[in-house]
Design a protein around this motif. Structure first.
Motif, PDB file in Angstrom:
ATOM      1  N   THR A  74       0.825  -1.210   0.000  1.00 63.43           N
ATOM      2  CA  THR A  74       0.000   0.000   0.000  1.00 63.43           C
ATOM      3  C   THR A  74       0.861   1.263   0.000  1.00 63.43           C
ATOM      4  O   THR A  74       0.537   2.258  -0.650  1.00 63.43           O
ATOM      5  CB  THR A  74      -0.933   0.001   1.222  1.00 63.43           C
ATOM      6  OG1 THR A  74      -1.809  -1.126   1.151  1.00 63.43           O
ATOM      7  CG2 THR A  74      -1.760   1.276   1.279  1.00 63.43           C
ATOM      8  N   GLN A  75       1.987   1.202   0.714  1.00 61.89           N
ATOM      9  CA  GLN A  75       2.852   2.376   0.842  1.00 61.89           C
ATOM     10  C   GLN A  75       3.989   2.404  -0.184  1.00 61.89           C
ATOM     11  O   GLN A  75       4.725   3.394  -0.259  1.00 61.89           O
ATOM     12  CB  GLN A  75       3.477   2.406   2.240  1.00 61.89           C
ATOM     13  CG  GLN A  75       2.475   2.511   3.358  1.00 61.89           C
ATOM     14  CD  GLN A  75       3.147   2.434   4.718  1.00 61.89           C
ATOM     15  OE1 GLN A  75       4.173   3.038   4.961  1.00 61.89           O
ATOM     16  NE2 GLN A  75       2.553   1.652   5.610  1.00 61.89           N
ATOM     17  N   GLU A  76       4.136   1.338  -0.965  1.00 62.66           N
ATOM     18  CA  GLU A  76       5.318   1.177  -1.807  1.00 62.66           C
ATOM     19  C   GLU A  76       5.642   2.376  -2.711  1.00 62.66           C
ATOM     20  O   GLU A  76       6.808   2.795  -2.774  1.00 62.66           O
ATOM     21  CB  GLU A  76       5.185  -0.095  -2.660  1.00 62.66           C
ATOM     22  CG  GLU A  76       6.288  -0.304  -3.687  1.00 62.66           C
ATOM     23  CD  GLU A  76       7.682  -0.271  -3.081  1.00 62.66           C
ATOM     24  OE1 GLU A  76       8.600   0.192  -3.783  1.00 62.66           O
ATOM     25  OE2 GLU A  76       7.849  -0.674  -1.916  1.00 62.66           O
ATOM     26  N   LEU A  78       5.391   5.394  -2.260  1.00 66.84           N
ATOM     27  CA  LEU A  78       6.007   6.452  -1.464  1.00 66.84           C
ATOM     28  C   LEU A  78       7.245   5.941  -0.727  1.00 66.84           C
ATOM     29  O   LEU A  78       8.256   6.638  -0.643  1.00 66.84           O
ATOM     30  CB  LEU A  78       4.991   7.000  -0.460  1.00 66.84           C
ATOM     31  CG  LEU A  78       3.779   7.696  -1.097  1.00 66.84           C
ATOM     32  CD1 LEU A  78       2.691   7.918  -0.071  1.00 66.84           C
ATOM     33  CD2 LEU A  78       4.196   9.021  -1.703  1.00 66.84           C
ATOM     34  N   LEU A  79       7.177   4.717  -0.212  1.00 66.08           N
ATOM     35  CA  LEU A  79       8.303   4.166   0.537  1.00 66.08           C
ATOM     36  C   LEU A  79       9.562   4.053  -0.306  1.00 66.08           C
ATOM     37  O   LEU A  79      10.676   4.193   0.200  1.00 66.08           O
ATOM     38  CB  LEU A  79       7.957   2.782   1.088  1.00 66.08           C
ATOM     39  CG  LEU A  79       7.193   2.691   2.407  1.00 66.08           C
ATOM     40  CD1 LEU A  79       6.925   1.236   2.756  1.00 66.08           C
ATOM     41  CD2 LEU A  79       7.957   3.378   3.538  1.00 66.08           C
ATOM     42  N   TRP A  91       4.458  11.151   2.404  1.00 70.36           N
ATOM     43  CA  TRP A  91       4.206   9.850   3.053  1.00 70.36           C
ATOM     44  C   TRP A  91       3.398  10.059   4.329  1.00 70.36           C
ATOM     45  O   TRP A  91       2.446   9.330   4.588  1.00 70.36           O
ATOM     46  CB  TRP A  91       5.549   9.190   3.344  1.00 70.36           C
ATOM     47  CG  TRP A  91       5.518   7.886   4.060  1.00 70.36           C
ATOM     48  CD1 TRP A  91       4.884   6.737   3.678  1.00 70.36           C
ATOM     49  CD2 TRP A  91       6.177   7.576   5.296  1.00 70.36           C
ATOM     50  NE1 TRP A  91       5.125   5.734   4.596  1.00 70.36           N
ATOM     51  CE2 TRP A  91       5.914   6.229   5.593  1.00 70.36           C
ATOM     52  CE3 TRP A  91       6.995   8.319   6.160  1.00 70.36           C
ATOM     53  CZ2 TRP A  91       6.423   5.593   6.725  1.00 70.36           C
ATOM     54  CZ3 TRP A  91       7.501   7.687   7.296  1.00 70.36           C
ATOM     55  CH2 TRP A  91       7.210   6.345   7.572  1.00 70.36           C
ATOM     56  N   PHE A  94      -0.149  10.741   3.446  1.00 66.09           N
ATOM     57  CA  PHE A  94      -0.797   9.511   2.998  1.00 66.09           C
ATOM     58  C   PHE A  94      -1.221   8.661   4.193  1.00 66.09           C
ATOM     59  O   PHE A  94      -2.344   8.140   4.243  1.00 66.09           O
ATOM     60  CB  PHE A  94       0.159   8.729   2.096  1.00 66.09           C
ATOM     61  CG  PHE A  94      -0.341   7.373   1.701  1.00 66.09           C
ATOM     62  CD1 PHE A  94      -1.224   7.225   0.640  1.00 66.09           C
ATOM     63  CD2 PHE A  94       0.061   6.245   2.389  1.00 66.09           C
ATOM     64  CE1 PHE A  94      -1.696   5.968   0.268  1.00 66.09           C
ATOM     65  CE2 PHE A  94      -0.405   4.979   2.031  1.00 66.09           C
ATOM     66  CZ  PHE A  94      -1.282   4.844   0.967  1.00 66.09           C
ATOM     67  N   LEU A  95      -0.323   8.501   5.167  1.00 65.06           N
ATOM     68  CA  LEU A  95      -0.624   7.682   6.337  1.00 65.06           C
ATOM     69  C   LEU A  95      -1.765   8.271   7.154  1.00 65.06           C
ATOM     70  O   LEU A  95      -2.638   7.541   7.642  1.00 65.06           O
ATOM     71  CB  LEU A  95       0.628   7.537   7.206  1.00 65.06           C
ATOM     72  CG  LEU A  95       1.773   6.733   6.585  1.00 65.06           C
ATOM     73  CD1 LEU A  95       3.038   6.885   7.417  1.00 65.06           C
ATOM     74  CD2 LEU A  95       1.388   5.266   6.449  1.00 65.06           C
ATOM     75  N   CYS A 108      -2.347  -0.509  13.472  1.00 69.03           N
ATOM     76  CA  CYS A 108      -1.454  -1.095  12.476  1.00 69.03           C
ATOM     77  C   CYS A 108      -1.668  -2.599  12.433  1.00 69.03           C
ATOM     78  O   CYS A 108      -1.556  -3.276  13.462  1.00 69.03           O
ATOM     79  CB  CYS A 108       0.002  -0.798  12.836  1.00 69.03           C
ATOM     80  SG  CYS A 108       1.198  -1.644  11.778  1.00 69.03           S
ATOM     81  N   TRP A 135      10.101  -2.653   6.717  1.00 71.18           N
ATOM     82  CA  TRP A 135       9.541  -1.299   6.747  1.00 71.18           C
ATOM     83  C   TRP A 135      10.636  -0.284   7.074  1.00 71.18           C
ATOM     84  O   TRP A 135      10.805   0.733   6.399  1.00 71.18           O
ATOM     85  CB  TRP A 135       8.453  -1.262   7.813  1.00 71.18           C
ATOM     86  CG  TRP A 135       7.377  -0.245   7.631  1.00 71.18           C
ATOM     87  CD1 TRP A 135       7.386   0.851   6.806  1.00 71.18           C
ATOM     88  CD2 TRP A 135       6.111  -0.220   8.307  1.00 71.18           C
ATOM     89  NE1 TRP A 135       6.209   1.553   6.937  1.00 71.18           N
ATOM     90  CE2 TRP A 135       5.409   0.914   7.843  1.00 71.18           C
ATOM     91  CE3 TRP A 135       5.516  -1.044   9.257  1.00 71.18           C
ATOM     92  CZ2 TRP A 135       4.136   1.243   8.313  1.00 71.18           C
ATOM     93  CZ3 TRP A 135       4.248  -0.728   9.728  1.00 71.18           C
ATOM     94  CH2 TRP A 135       3.563   0.403   9.259  1.00 71.18           C
TER      95      TRP A 135
END
Length: 203
Positions: A74-76, A78-79, A91, A94-95, A108, A135
């Motif tokens: 889901t975060q890829e 941006l990560l 990021w 987004f979170l 989480c 992460w």
């Protein structure tokens, strides 16, 4: 554990079981989810569950892997590019938006599993720790890139900053779940990003 080669249909069935178990365990916890609950939610038979998973513990390990992939995927976008203060803020936004979309419920998925299992199942604890390491590694890579490029001073420690950022995120997510608002998450991430920014060299 010996890898078993599955047919496409078999893999789809296994994936459906894991997805159903993941959703139930996220909502109810591991202890509050029985294999009968999973069977009903996945629309499979008991024998099918035990064909793919020798016991509930094996299923839980698959759920940890599934939730880790889900969170990081889901975060890829941006990560993979956390190599500027602007990217870190995007990021963060987004979170925060993600939690608001969830109604600030659930916390989480990785952290919830870790909190419940860390003191009762060492293999599960290690699996959760591996997820956290992945992460943290993504955050660390971006901070190393910033220092290598000269956007952070040489005395900045990307490894320590990445760990602190992930720790702030996890604490913020827990308080978001408990308080039902994102104020703590915003404060934690904003403070960490400001701290990272304090290592920027003078212009």
């Amino acid at each position: 554990m010996t890898e078993v080669r599955l047919t496409r249909k078999g893999q789809a069935t296994r994936d459906r079981i894991v997805a159903a178990a993941s959703e139930l365990m996220f909502e109810r916890g591991v202890a509050g989810t029985s294999t009968d609950d999973v069977r009903a939610a996945a629309g499979v038979s008991t024998s099918q569950i035990y064909h793919y998973f020798s016991d509930k513990r094996t299923l839980v390990l698959a759920v940890i892997a599934h939730q880790t992939e889900a969170v990081l995927t889901t975060q890829e976008p941006l990560l993979s590019t956390l190599d500027s203060l602007e990217a870190l803020r995007a990021w963060r936004d987004f979170l925060v938006a993600l939690q608001q979309g969830y109604g600030c419920r659930g916390g989480c998925p990785i952290g919830s599993l870790g909190s419940e299992l860390a003191d009762v199942d060492d293999e599960a604890r290690q699996a959760v720790a591996t997820g956290y390491t992945r992460w943290e590694t993504s955050i660390r890579a971006g901070l190393h890139a910033m220092r290598d490029r000269g956007d952070l001073r040489p005395d900045a420690d990307p490894d320590r900053l990445a760990l602190a950022t992930l720790t702030a995120l996890q604490g913020g997510l827990l308080l978001t779940q408990v308080r039902r608002d994102t104020v703590a998450l915003e404060a934690a991430l904003d403070s960490m990003i400001d701290h990272i920014g304090s290592f920027a060299p003078p212009r």
